[in-house]
Design an enzyme around this catalytic site. Structure first.
Site, PDB file in Angstrom:
ATOM      1  CG  ASP A 192      87.975  94.063  41.036  1.00  0.00           C
ATOM      2  OD1 ASP A 192      87.570  93.752  39.904  1.00  0.00           O
ATOM      3  OD2 ASP A 192      88.830  93.430  41.666  1.00  0.00           O
TER       4      ASP A 192
HETATM    5  N1  URA Z   1      93.158  92.725  39.662  1.00  0.00           N
HETATM    6  C1  URA Z   1      92.129  92.648  40.520  1.00  0.00           C
HETATM    7  O1  URA Z   1      91.966  91.660  41.226  1.00  0.00           O
HETATM    8  N2  URA Z   1      91.288  93.683  40.578  1.00  0.00           N
HETATM    9  C2  URA Z   1      91.427  94.805  39.868  1.00  0.00           C
HETATM   10  O2  URA Z   1      90.627  95.733  39.981  1.00  0.00           O
HETATM   11  C3  URA Z   1      92.508  94.872  38.984  1.00  0.00           C
HETATM   12  C4  URA Z   1      93.354  93.813  38.899  1.00  0.00           C
END
Ligand code: URA
Length: 240
Positions: A104
């Site tokens: 993310d």
């Molecule tokens: N899980 C998440 O919630 N975000 C990420 O970036 C990776 C795994």
């Protein structure tokens, strides 16, 4: 600069010997001119090399990069909203590489980038069940029931999560640092899992993918994987 016959052999035209034959037979051109002298030096980035009037592309070397992604970067090559992308952080890399999987915008930590499509495909395919380890700072203090729920599987609306490994690394006044290992890669999975047990994520950092660990690589920096790491990574997904 490299010797013409070596360049041709590396580009997959044939053995060094048979490439020498092609040169002697006048079948090789550099920048439009036939070259018959063995050992002529070429610069594949600049010179146009042809065999039987067909241009020969430089063999693309596979490259494997380990980046410590900071918060505030998207894990795509281009962002329609114009936000910084992880590619912006790769200052000295001239080859075109792609992020393996996604983190993310706010997530930090280990991201592999490569031009090896087969490796990227397998690392992100659910069938290979690659372990992904996260350090997760969550709000509050999850009790045993919450930890067991995270471990055993939680209904997230897109199906039950697969078993995860969860351990407490550090208890703080109003928060807890967890280590969470998952073997699938759904959208915002760790955030959604923690939210589902009422302990929203305050900070999320990936520290390991398969056998590859982030270690002490500073935030925003990258390095090439060592050949030993590439070997281990390939082995972990059944590639030689
Ligand atoms: N899980 C998440 O919630 N975000 C990420 O970036 C990776 C795994």
């Amino acid at each position: 600069m490299e010797r013409l016959q070596k360049f041709l052999a590396h580009a997959g035209i044939g053995s060094r010997r048979s490439c020498e034959e092609l040169i002697l037979q006048g079948k090789v051109k550099i920048n439009g001119k036939v070259v018959t002298k063995l050992g002529t030096k070429v610069d594949p980035d600049v010179d146009r090399i042809e065999v039987n009037n067909k241009p020969i592309e430089k063999e693309e070397q596979n490259i494997y990069i380990l980046l410590n992604k900071p918060d505030g970067y998207v894990t795509t090559v281009k962002d329609p909203q114009g936000r910084p992308t992880v590619i912006d952080l790769l200052k000295d890399i001239n080859q075109r590489v792609y992020p393996v999987g996604r983190l993310d915008y706010e997530t930090e930590g280990l991201l592999i980038l490569t031009n090896d499509g087969q490796l990227a495909f397998r690392l992100t395919h659910p069938k290979y069940k690659i372990n992904k380890v996260y350090e997760v700072l969550v709000k509050g203090h999850p009790d045993n029931k919450a930890l067991e729920q995270l471990r055993n599987g939680i209904e997230l609306g897109d199906g039950l999560t697969e078993p995860a490994r969860v351990k407490i690394l550090k208890l703080m006044k109003n928060s807890t640092l967890l280590e969470v290992t998952i073997y699938e890669g759904r959208n915002r999975q760790v955030r959604r899992m923690c939210k589902a047990v009422n302990h929203p994520v305050l900070n999320l950092k990936r520290v390991q993918v398969g056998p590859i660990k982030l270690g002490k690589l500073p935030k925003g920096s990258y390095r090439l994987l060592t050949s030993e790491e590439v070997k281990q990574l390939r082995k972990s997904i059944g590639l030689r």
